[in-house]
Design a protein around this motif. Structure first.
Motif, mmCIF file in Angstrom:
data_model
loop_
_atom_site.group_PDB
_atom_site.id
_atom_site.type_symbol
_atom_site.label_atom_id
_atom_site.label_comp_id
_atom_site.label_asym_id
_atom_site.label_seq_id
_atom_site.Cartn_x
_atom_site.Cartn_y
_atom_site.Cartn_z
ATOM 1 N N ARG A 80 3.959 39.174 8.079
ATOM 2 C CA ARG A 80 4.334 39.626 6.747
ATOM 3 C C ARG A 80 4.541 38.413 5.850
ATOM 4 N NH1 ARG A 80 9.714 42.946 6.553
ATOM 5 N NH2 ARG A 80 10.622 40.868 6.354
ATOM 6 N N ASN A 81 4.212 38.583 4.574
ATOM 7 C CA ASN A 81 4.481 37.500 3.624
ATOM 8 C C ASN A 81 4.685 38.073 2.234
ATOM 9 O OD1 ASN A 81 1.784 36.976 1.883
ATOM 10 N ND2 ASN A 81 1.225 37.574 3.975
ATOM 11 N N GLU A 82 5.428 37.348 1.414
ATOM 12 C CA GLU A 82 5.672 37.752 0.031
ATOM 13 C C GLU A 82 5.899 36.508 -0.827
ATOM 14 O OE1 GLU A 82 9.106 40.203 -0.008
ATOM 15 O OE2 GLU A 82 10.493 38.605 0.546
ATOM 16 N N GLU A 124 12.494 27.387 -13.179
ATOM 17 C CA GLU A 124 11.849 26.101 -13.468
ATOM 18 C C GLU A 124 10.415 26.045 -12.953
ATOM 19 O OE1 GLU A 124 14.399 23.168 -11.808
ATOM 20 O OE2 GLU A 124 16.066 23.605 -13.169
ATOM 21 N N GLY A 125 9.711 27.192 -12.976
ATOM 22 C CA GLY A 125 8.303 27.196 -12.617
ATOM 23 C C GLY A 125 8.021 27.101 -11.136
ATOM 24 N N ARG A 126 9.038 27.240 -10.317
ATOM 25 C CA ARG A 126 8.837 27.167 -8.875
ATOM 26 C C ARG A 126 8.555 28.562 -8.298
ATOM 27 N NH1 ARG A 126 13.121 25.901 -5.889
ATOM 28 N NH2 ARG A 126 14.592 26.615 -7.503
ATOM 29 N N GLU A 127 7.997 28.599 -7.104
ATOM 30 C CA GLU A 127 7.813 29.857 -6.395
ATOM 31 C C GLU A 127 8.048 29.634 -4.911
ATOM 32 O OE1 GLU A 127 3.258 30.400 -5.082
ATOM 33 O OE2 GLU A 127 3.604 30.864 -7.184
ATOM 34 N N GLU A 128 8.388 30.716 -4.223
ATOM 35 C CA GLU A 128 8.644 30.664 -2.781
ATOM 36 C C GLU A 128 7.733 31.647 -2.062
ATOM 37 O OE1 GLU A 128 12.758 30.708 -0.600
ATOM 38 O OE2 GLU A 128 12.012 32.785 -0.681
ATOM 39 N N VAL A 129 7.047 31.143 -1.037
ATOM 40 C CA VAL A 129 6.276 31.998 -0.145
ATOM 41 C C VAL A 129 7.064 32.126 1.149
ATOM 42 C CG1 VAL A 129 4.152 32.282 1.177
ATOM 43 C CG2 VAL A 129 4.063 31.338 -1.132
ATOM 44 N N SER A 130 7.394 33.365 1.515
ATOM 45 C CA SER A 130 8.161 33.592 2.738
ATOM 46 C C SER A 130 7.484 34.673 3.568
ATOM 47 C CB SER A 130 9.602 33.996 2.410
ATOM 48 O OG SER A 130 9.616 35.197 1.668
ATOM 49 N N GLY A 131 7.923 34.768 4.826
ATOM 50 C CA GLY A 131 7.328 35.776 5.677
ATOM 51 C C GLY A 131 7.817 35.712 7.098
ATOM 52 N N LEU A 132 7.097 36.427 7.979
ATOM 53 C CA LEU A 132 7.430 36.489 9.397
ATOM 54 C C LEU A 132 6.201 36.132 10.226
ATOM 55 C CD1 LEU A 132 9.335 39.900 9.618
ATOM 56 C CD2 LEU A 132 10.366 37.627 9.597
ATOM 57 N N ALA A 183 -7.766 29.778 -10.832
ATOM 58 C CA ALA A 183 -8.658 30.911 -11.107
ATOM 59 C C ALA A 183 -10.064 30.684 -10.575
ATOM 60 C CB ALA A 183 -8.697 31.178 -12.608
ATOM 61 N N ASN A 184 -10.471 29.426 -10.431
ATOM 62 C CA ASN A 184 -11.790 29.093 -9.883
ATOM 63 C C ASN A 184 -11.752 28.871 -8.376
ATOM 64 O OD1 ASN A 184 -13.043 29.106 -12.462
ATOM 65 N ND2 ASN A 184 -12.204 27.044 -12.853
ATOM 66 N N GLU A 185 -10.604 29.212 -7.758
ATOM 67 C CA GLU A 185 -10.374 29.039 -6.327
ATOM 68 C C GLU A 185 -10.483 27.570 -5.899
ATOM 69 O OE1 GLU A 185 -12.320 31.748 -3.744
ATOM 70 O OE2 GLU A 185 -11.552 33.521 -4.777
ATOM 71 N N GLU A 186 -10.104 26.708 -6.834
ATOM 72 C CA GLU A 186 -9.989 25.279 -6.526
ATOM 73 C C GLU A 186 -8.558 24.983 -6.098
ATOM 74 O OE1 GLU A 186 -12.315 23.032 -6.406
ATOM 75 O OE2 GLU A 186 -13.919 24.346 -7.135
ATOM 76 N N PRO A 187 -8.357 24.153 -5.049
ATOM 77 C CA PRO A 187 -6.997 23.861 -4.568
ATOM 78 C C PRO A 187 -6.143 23.144 -5.616
ATOM 79 C CG PRO A 187 -8.655 23.238 -2.939
ATOM 80 C CD PRO A 187 -9.387 23.540 -4.201
ATOM 81 N N ILE A 188 -4.918 23.637 -5.769
ATOM 82 C CA ILE A 188 -3.931 22.986 -6.630
ATOM 83 C C ILE A 188 -2.959 22.183 -5.790
ATOM 84 C CG2 ILE A 188 -2.023 23.406 -8.221
ATOM 85 C CD1 ILE A 188 -3.471 25.910 -9.138
ATOM 86 N N GLY A 189 -2.606 22.704 -4.619
ATOM 87 C CA GLY A 189 -1.668 22.027 -3.745
ATOM 88 C C GLY A 189 -1.617 22.704 -2.387
ATOM 89 N N VAL A 190 -0.981 22.036 -1.414
ATOM 90 C CA VAL A 190 -0.861 22.554 -0.051
ATOM 91 C C VAL A 190 0.563 22.298 0.429
ATOM 92 C CG1 VAL A 190 -1.654 22.383 2.329
ATOM 93 C CG2 VAL A 190 -3.296 22.095 0.462
ATOM 94 N N ARG A 191 1.146 23.281 1.092
ATOM 95 C CA ARG A 191 2.448 23.125 1.725
ATOM 96 C C ARG A 191 2.313 23.546 3.194
ATOM 97 N NH1 ARG A 191 3.099 20.568 -1.989
ATOM 98 N NH2 ARG A 191 4.760 20.592 -3.558
ATOM 99 N N THR A 192 2.995 22.833 4.089
ATOM 100 C CA THR A 192 2.961 23.148 5.524
ATOM 101 C C THR A 192 4.380 23.213 6.073
ATOM 102 O OG1 THR A 192 2.826 20.808 6.181
ATOM 103 C CG2 THR A 192 0.732 22.004 5.827
ATOM 104 N N ILE A 210 11.344 33.730 10.890
ATOM 105 C CA ILE A 210 11.200 33.730 9.441
ATOM 106 C C ILE A 210 10.799 32.339 8.967
ATOM 107 C CG2 ILE A 210 12.406 34.095 7.242
ATOM 108 C CD1 ILE A 210 14.280 36.009 8.730
ATOM 109 N N PHE A 211 9.962 32.294 7.917
ATOM 110 C CA PHE A 211 9.616 31.014 7.304
ATOM 111 C C PHE A 211 9.693 31.152 5.787
ATOM 112 C CE2 PHE A 211 5.553 33.209 7.373
ATOM 113 C CZ PHE A 211 5.031 32.925 6.119
ATOM 114 N N ALA A 212 9.844 30.017 5.100
ATOM 115 C CA ALA A 212 9.860 29.992 3.634
ATOM 116 C C ALA A 212 9.431 28.605 3.179
ATOM 117 C CB ALA A 212 11.243 30.332 3.096
#
Length: 347
Positions: free
Chosen positions: A270-272, A278-286, A306-315, A328-330
């Motif tokens: 699962r993910n949401e 401040e323009g941030r977002e969180e991706v979380s899930g199981l 929008a062109n499916e070009e990478p903006i950034g990567v988080r691991t 759980i991860f976030a």
């Protein structure tokens, strides 16, 4: 007058008026020593008569009865069309059945040729059809020749597994509908499978080709089942609501890939996405460890424009996930100024 009152059983012998006229003419000719005999063409024309009435089926469509639709119930042999009843003996639905009716007058002249199409003719069902011509207002119909011009049997639904995952049963999940000519609307497909191998299956990917009543391809759906334990069965539902349900009449399901838990130990369940200040977002899930041993995993989120070009990567590395448990991860991400995240790929 009721519909039944103006339908009489077939009289295979049309009115004999023309034959009697010809016999009288020949008798008179004999008595007058040959005077007044018409030409050969005229004699042929006078001898013409309508063919015997017939409705022809085949090995899949059985004709049960047929009759002339009379103009008046009290006048036999003078009609305006044909009525017949038939049965589907194909052992499957007939998606399209086209009858052609040729209607004749007393001299065998073709007065009208009419086609009628029946769709979704279910197996073992019977159907009654009436075919009438407006031209009967000016001329009497005394016979007919009805035959099948086109027939397409609906493909039988099929489902195929592999050496690890076998198909136990499959069928449409039907919902009744009031539409004329359609007894059911196909909302989805129920499928039951069993894992017959000695390993747990982490994921099973199915491709479902959908067809209409005539066997025409509509579209292909994809369905994934996860964490099917060894020597266990599972029933699940494949929704088809992404396509026009009222035209789906058959399917072909193929299991295109199975991955064991030894190869795919940890699965994303699962993910949401949550917007932060401040323009941030969180991706979380199981994530879940579907293997039989402790396992590590790395969650990788790639942010795309929008062109499916990478903006950034988080691991994020997750360690020592116990067998059969979830974790759980976030991850937080701040989009660079002037760019907008339109899509996120999570692996």
């Amino acid at each position: 007058m009721s519909e039944k009152e103006d339908v009489k059983e077939v009289n295979p012998t049309p009115p004999r008026q023309n034959e009697e006229d010809l016999d009288t003419l020949l008798k008179n000719f004999d008595q007058t020593s040959g005077e007044g005999l018409p030409s050969a063409e005229k004699l042929f024309e006078m001898a013409r008569k309508a063919p015997d009435p017939v409705v022809s089926g085949n090995e899949k469509v059985e004709i049960l009865s047929h009759s002339l639709i009379l103009k008046k119930a009290s006048v036999d042999g003078i009609g305006k069309g044909v009525s017949f009843t038939f049965k589907n003996n194909a052992g499957a639905s007939i998606g399209k059945l086209v009858f052609e009716a040729i209607l004749f007058d007393v001299k065998g002249n073709v007065i009208d040729t009419i086609e009628r199409t029946i769709n979704d003719f279910e197996a073992e069902k019977t159907y009654s059809l009436r075919i009438m011509t407006a031209k009967a207002d000016k001329v009497d119909i005394v016979s007919y020749d009805v035959h099948i011009k086109e027939m397409v049997v609906t493909p039988v639904p099929q489902a195929e597994g592999d050496q690890r995952l076998v198909i136990l049963r499959h069928s449409f999940q039907d919902t009744g509908a009031p539409d004329v000519g359609i007894t059911t609307i196909k909302r989805g497909i129920e499928l039951a499978v069993r894992n017959v191998c000695g390993e747990s299956i982490a994921s099973a990917i199915f491709a479902i080709d959908l067809f209409d009543a005539a066997g025409n391809y509509i579209s292909t759906l994809k369905h994934i089942e996860t964490d099917i334990q060894r020597n266990t069965s599972r029933a699940f539902f494949i929704q088809t609501t992404s396509v026009k349900d009222d035209v789906i009449r058959s399917y072909n399901i193929k299991l295109i890939k199975t991955v064991t838990a030894e190869l795919e130990k940890v699965q994303l369940r699962r993910n949401e996405v949550k917007r932060l200040p401040e323009g941030r977002e969180e991706v979380s899930g199981l994530v879940k460890n579907v293997s039989s041993v402790k396992s590590d995993a790395v969650v990788v989120v790639t942010y795309l424009d929008a062109n499916e070009e990478p903006i950034g990567v988080r691991t994020l590395e997750l360690r020592d996930i116990a067998p059969g448990t979830v974790q759980i991860f976030a991850l937080d991400f701040t989009c660079p100024e002037g760019l907008t995240v339109k899509k996120r790929d999570i692996d």
